[in-house]
Design an enzyme around this catalytic site. Structure first.
Site, PDB file in Angstrom:
ATOM      1  N   HIS A 123     -21.913  15.286  31.938  1.00  0.00           N
ATOM      2  CA  HIS A 123     -23.044  15.978  32.557  1.00  0.00           C
ATOM      3  C   HIS A 123     -23.438  15.187  33.808  1.00  0.00           C
ATOM      4  CE1 HIS A 123     -27.300  17.194  32.934  1.00  0.00           C
ATOM      5  NE2 HIS A 123     -27.022  18.226  32.162  1.00  0.00           N
ATOM      6  N   ASP A 201     -23.918   9.138  25.775  1.00  0.00           N
ATOM      7  CA  ASP A 201     -24.875  10.181  26.090  1.00  0.00           C
ATOM      8  C   ASP A 201     -24.916  11.116  24.879  1.00  0.00           C
ATOM      9  OD1 ASP A 201     -26.265  12.380  26.876  1.00  0.00           O
ATOM     10  OD2 ASP A 201     -25.106  12.761  28.706  1.00  0.00           O
ATOM     11  N   GLN A 204     -26.417  15.982  23.397  1.00  0.00           N
ATOM     12  CA  GLN A 204     -25.979  17.092  22.544  1.00  0.00           C
ATOM     13  C   GLN A 204     -25.701  16.614  21.121  1.00  0.00           C
ATOM     14  OE1 GLN A 204     -25.882  20.289  23.474  1.00  0.00           O
ATOM     15  NE2 GLN A 204     -26.361  19.916  25.614  1.00  0.00           N
ATOM     16  N   LYS A 227     -34.093  18.940  23.358  1.00  0.00           N
ATOM     17  CA  LYS A 227     -32.930  19.604  22.743  1.00  0.00           C
ATOM     18  C   LYS A 227     -32.956  19.458  21.218  1.00  0.00           C
ATOM     19  CE  LYS A 227     -29.998  18.538  26.695  1.00  0.00           C
ATOM     20  NZ  LYS A 227     -29.792  19.717  27.553  1.00  0.00           N
ATOM     21  N   CYS A 365     -24.403  21.885  34.901  1.00  0.00           N
ATOM     22  CA  CYS A 365     -24.533  20.495  35.350  1.00  0.00           C
ATOM     23  C   CYS A 365     -23.247  19.714  35.088  1.00  0.00           C
ATOM     24  CB  CYS A 365     -25.714  19.784  34.698  1.00  0.00           C
ATOM     25  SG  CYS A 365     -27.294  20.485  35.108  1.00  0.00           S
TER      26      CYS A 365
END
Ligand SMILES: Cc1ncc(COP(=O)(O)O)c(C=O)c1O
Lengths: 408, 153
Positions: A123, A201, A204, A227, A365
């Site tokens: 991303h 990261d 998600q 999220k 993104c």
């Protein structure tokens, strides 16, 4: 608690709404998830009866708010299985957490001549801060290739670590475009053997899987509250305490100092050192409620529900003529980016919106990843949450068939 | 399921979207500009051949959704042969049309041209799609002014 998607849906007021007269089919949780009553209620209660600034007042309300804020930090610690609450830094979102690492670890600790190793599937939040670091310091930036199946090329990863120059591997734990879940434990091991630290990261991944930062041996792990069914404005940086102690502050201001005179200041210990200014108090309390919410359902139950959805979606989407799904990773979560052979992603999302289906269109993104697959025009993306049902996926598949007819 | 979307995706738009007119390079262009919609990845290269103050020819290349391709195609057809002043006037009016669905300033002059562009008026009901329709016209303005980059952001 066993998983009952009907009961779960009752917790999310927005899911009962209609769009242009059609029931909402919300398939954009990967961009931002909807909020359960439990989160909304906790934030309202805080503002109605337990709100004041934190760490600043020796009076009842401020002490109550401070305790609630720090309780949220402990909840995050438990959620990630961090060794201690001081390893949890609150930020505004994942983007800010990664920028913090790029600044405080990249500029503050890394040395010229070292390299950061990112990947083609990141991303922009895990790309642009490294561009900025490279441009400011001359630290080299490398990228791990992505295979046609949408997985990381692990041989390429090994090759790019081989010269021992990489000081930090910055990689997604789950792609927001391909759904690919990366082999985080193996990546951490390879990074450490090559003398590098590793940042995941988890924007998600943390929503869909149980994350254990100690089992992963992650040096840095970031995620974002909105999220995870929590509010916007709150994110998390986990970092090993020894690393945080070595890092200079990010922003300067109140709450991050040990002492200040006009001549200068000394820094507070982590995590306060990285939390300058009044933090997102109500949002931290909302995040705590969100963590309690998913924990009560159980991350393993959520994961099992989503695995079933992923299998269902793969089957149903493969039946849609003219549809191609990006990536075919072995280990994938509930994110599907796709294109129709006769419709542009933007036109397709406008049609789906008419049917009440919310999907995202564009490059999500992740421009370099779309370029890697020759899809500069973008894709549509359907992403699932714990409230997503197989019927919604059937409805999407049926709408895609109709959309293809529309443009024929 | 999608019948009410025929207002937006009229046959003319689908046709121009599939087979854009003037989708070519000009060998003797005098002006050009690039248009980008960074949000969705739409991108176009527009070339003009100015002769005095008349836009003698236009050609464009690029990629985009049906709306943006159709809009660019219709734009090139409409502007060909117009003076630069007329081209600017059309651009202003088209953008009003795309954003509001009507064009109160559309007087008697250029009425036929605006009539040709009318099928795109439907985008005003789709706020996230207005930029798709206006990208070509932003790019036209940039090319007329000699600047090289336009963005519909
Ligand atoms: C993989 C990934 N990383 C980073 C982000 C950035 O999150 P935020 O915008 O909350 O900082 C997102 C979501 O937009 C994402 O999906």
């Amino acid at each position: 608690m066993s998983f009952d998607v009907r009961a779960v849906r009752e917790d999310f007021p927005v899911l009962a709404t209609t769009v242009r007269g059609k029931p909402l089919v919300f398939l954009d949780s990967g961009a931002s998830a909807q909020k359960p009553r439990q989160v909304i209620g906790a934030m309202t209660r805080c503002m109605e009866s337990a709100y004041a600034n934190v760490h600043r007042g020796a009076y009842y309300l401020s002490e109550t708010a401070t305790e609630a804020y720090e309780a949220s930090r402990r909840a995050v610690q438990g959620f990630l299985n961090a060794a201690m609450p001081e390893e949890i830094v609150f930020t505004a979102n994942s983007t800010m957490a990664i920028n913090l690492v790029a600044h405080c670890y990249g500029r503050g600790v890394m040395k010229p001549g070292q390299a950061v190793l990112a990947t083609e599937m990141e991303h922009h939040a895990n790309l642009v801060p490294w561009h900025m670091l490279r441009d400011a310091t001359g630290i080299e930036l490398r990228f791990v290739r992505v295979t046609d199946a949408g997985e990381l090329d692990m041989d390429d990863l090994a090759a790019k670590l081989a010269d021992g120059k990489v000081g930090l591997v910055a990689v997604t734990h789950m792609s927001n475009v391909l759904g690919t879940v990366t082999p985080a434990e193996r990546i951490a091991k390879m990074a450490h053997e090559a003398g590098a630290k590793v940042l995941f990261d988890g924007s998600q991944a943390a929503v869909h899987r149980k994350v254990d930062v100690q089992a992963l041996d992650a040096d840095f792990y970031v995620f974002t509250g909105h999220k995870l069914y929590g509010p916007t404005g709150i994110g998390v940086l986990y970092a090993k305490h020894a690393l945080l102690e070595k890092m200079p502050p990010f922003l300067g201001g109140g709450d991050m100092i040990a002492s200040v005179s006009l001549a200068g200041s000394t820094w507070a210990a982590p995590p306060a050192r990285f939390e300058a200014g009044t933090p997102a108090i109500v949002e931290a309390i909302g995040l705590h409620a969100a963590i309690d919410y998913v924990t009560a359902i159980g991350m393993p139950a959520i994961e099992a529900h989503e695995r079933a959805l992923v299998e269902h979606a793969m089957r149903r989407l493969s039946e849609v003529e003219g549809l191609s799904v990006l990536g075919s990773a072995q280990d994938r979560g509930g994110v599907f980016s796709f294109s129709l052979d006769n419709a542009h992603a933007h036109d397709l999302s406008t049609l789906l919106d008419r049917a009440g289906i919310a999907v995202r269109a564009g490059r999500h993104c992740a421009e370099p990843l779309h370029a890697r697959f020759g899809l500069e025009g973008g894709t549509c993306r359907a992403s699932f949450g714990l409230y997503t049902t197989p019927e919604e996926i059937d409805f999407l598949a049926a709408a895609l068939v109709k959309a293809r007819e529309f443009f024929a | 399921m999608f019948d009410d979307l025929r207002d937006l995706y009229q046959e003319l738009i689908l046709d121009h979207g599939r087979k854009p007119r003037n989708f070519r390079r000009l060998d003797d262009a005098t002006n050009h500009a690039r248009g980008d919609n960074p949000m969705c990845g739409d991108r176009m290269e527009l070339q003009l051949k100015l002769s005095g103050d008349v836009v003698e020819d236009l050609g464009f290349q690029g990629r985009g959704c049906a709306i943006s391709m159709a809009s660019a195609s219709l734009m090139t057809e409409t502007v060909k042969g117009k003076t630069t002043a007329q081209a600017h006037a059309l651009s202003d009016r088209f953008r009003a049309l795309a954003m509001t669905g009507t064009c109160p300033d559309c007087g008697a002059d250029l009425a036929d041209e605006m009539e040709r562009l009318q099928p795109l008026a439907g985008v005003h009901e789709f706020p996230s799609r207005v930029k798709c329709a206006t990208l070509a016209w932003h790019t036209l303005n940039a090319a007329l002014e000699g600047s090289k980059e336009a963005s519909s952001e």
